[in-house]
Design a protein around this motif. Structure first.
Motif, PDB file in Angstrom:
ATOM      1  N   MET A   1       0.868  -1.159   0.000  1.00  0.00           N
ATOM      2  CA  MET A   1       0.000   0.000   0.000  1.00  0.00           C
ATOM      3  C   MET A   1       0.909   1.215   0.000  1.00  0.00           C
ATOM      4  N   THR A   2       0.641   2.155  -0.844  1.00  0.00           N
ATOM      5  CA  THR A   2       1.500   3.330  -0.947  1.00  0.00           C
ATOM      6  C   THR A   2       0.749   4.594  -0.573  1.00  0.00           C
ATOM      7  N   SER A   3       1.527   5.617  -0.341  1.00  0.00           N
ATOM      8  CA  SER A   3       0.952   6.914  -0.011  1.00  0.00           C
ATOM      9  C   SER A   3      -0.025   7.331  -1.100  1.00  0.00           C
ATOM     10  N   GLY A   4      -1.143   7.835  -0.701  1.00  0.00           N
ATOM     11  CA  GLY A   4      -2.155   8.266  -1.664  1.00  0.00           C
ATOM     12  C   GLY A   4      -3.226   7.222  -1.914  1.00  0.00           C
ATOM     13  N   ALA A   5      -2.998   5.995  -1.433  1.00  0.00           N
ATOM     14  CA  ALA A   5      -4.022   4.962  -1.592  1.00  0.00           C
ATOM     15  C   ALA A   5      -5.217   5.328  -0.714  1.00  0.00           C
ATOM     16  N   SER A   6      -6.377   5.202  -1.279  1.00  0.00           N
ATOM     17  CA  SER A   6      -7.592   5.532  -0.519  1.00  0.00           C
ATOM     18  C   SER A   6      -8.106   4.283   0.201  1.00  0.00           C
ATOM     19  N   LEU A   7      -9.041   4.494   1.092  1.00  0.00           N
ATOM     20  CA  LEU A   7      -9.678   3.368   1.757  1.00  0.00           C
ATOM     21  C   LEU A   7     -10.344   2.464   0.723  1.00  0.00           C
ATOM     22  N   ARG A   8     -10.945   3.053  -0.291  1.00  0.00           N
ATOM     23  CA  ARG A   8     -11.579   2.269  -1.363  1.00  0.00           C
ATOM     24  C   ARG A   8     -10.538   1.396  -2.065  1.00  0.00           C
ATOM     25  N   LEU A  10      -7.821   0.128  -0.736  1.00  0.00           N
ATOM     26  CA  LEU A  10      -7.525  -0.961   0.185  1.00  0.00           C
ATOM     27  C   LEU A  10      -8.641  -1.997   0.175  1.00  0.00           C
ATOM     28  N   VAL A  11      -9.877  -1.553   0.200  1.00  0.00           N
ATOM     29  CA  VAL A  11     -11.023  -2.466   0.169  1.00  0.00           C
ATOM     30  C   VAL A  11     -11.027  -3.267  -1.134  1.00  0.00           C
ATOM     31  N   ASN A  12     -10.792  -2.610  -2.255  1.00  0.00           N
ATOM     32  CA  ASN A  12     -10.799  -3.299  -3.548  1.00  0.00           C
ATOM     33  C   ASN A  12      -9.714  -4.368  -3.631  1.00  0.00           C
ATOM     34  N   VAL A  13      -8.541  -4.065  -3.114  1.00  0.00           N
ATOM     35  CA  VAL A  13      -7.445  -5.040  -3.161  1.00  0.00           C
ATOM     36  C   VAL A  13      -7.719  -6.203  -2.228  1.00  0.00           C
ATOM     37  N   THR A  14      -8.138  -5.925  -1.006  1.00  0.00           N
ATOM     38  CA  THR A  14      -8.364  -7.016  -0.060  1.00  0.00           C
ATOM     39  C   THR A  14      -9.565  -7.879  -0.456  1.00  0.00           C
ATOM     40  N   ALA A  15     -10.483  -7.338  -1.224  1.00  0.00           N
ATOM     41  CA  ALA A  15     -11.636  -8.121  -1.678  1.00  0.00           C
ATOM     42  C   ALA A  15     -11.219  -9.227  -2.641  1.00  0.00           C
ATOM     43  N   THR A  16     -10.050  -9.094  -3.256  1.00  0.00           N
ATOM     44  CA  THR A  16      -9.574 -10.111  -4.196  1.00  0.00           C
ATOM     45  C   THR A  16      -8.795 -11.223  -3.506  1.00  0.00           C
ATOM     46  N   LEU A  17      -8.512 -11.067  -2.209  1.00  0.00           N
ATOM     47  CA  LEU A  17      -7.747 -12.073  -1.475  1.00  0.00           C
ATOM     48  C   LEU A  17      -8.637 -13.252  -1.103  1.00  0.00           C
ATOM     49  N   GLY A  31      11.338   6.884   6.817  1.00  0.00           N
ATOM     50  CA  GLY A  31      11.047   8.104   6.074  1.00  0.00           C
ATOM     51  C   GLY A  31      10.065   7.913   4.932  1.00  0.00           C
ATOM     52  N   ASP A  32       9.609   6.694   4.730  1.00  0.00           N
ATOM     53  CA  ASP A  32       8.681   6.390   3.637  1.00  0.00           C
ATOM     54  C   ASP A  32       7.269   6.309   4.207  1.00  0.00           C
ATOM     55  N   SER A  33       6.286   6.715   3.436  1.00  0.00           N
ATOM     56  CA  SER A  33       4.904   6.637   3.907  1.00  0.00           C
ATOM     57  C   SER A  33       4.221   5.350   3.452  1.00  0.00           C
TER      58      SER A  33
END
Length: 52
Positions: A1-8, A10-17, A31-33
């Motif tokens: 998950m990278t900076s700028g990723a929205s909750l949506r 995250l939900v879309n990616v985890t729904a494929t697991l 120092g990385d987000s």
């Protein structure tokens, strides 16, 4: 998950697991987000209980 990723995102990616359990998370590097998310596969409980 990278900076700028929205909750949506995250939900879309985890729904494929497959069925998993969230275990842990940590920062990708100092120092990385970005974050690393760790999941563990859930056992097939139906097989454990005779197909119930």
């Amino acid at each position: 998950m990278t900076s700028g990723a929205s909750l949506r995102d995250l939900v879309n990616v985890t729904a494929t697991l497959p069925p998993v359990l969230f275990v842990d998370h940590w920062r990708a590097s100092l120092g990385d987000s970005a974050a690393v998310l760790r999941f563990r596969a859930l056992p097939d409980l139906g097989a454990m209980f005779g197909g119930l």
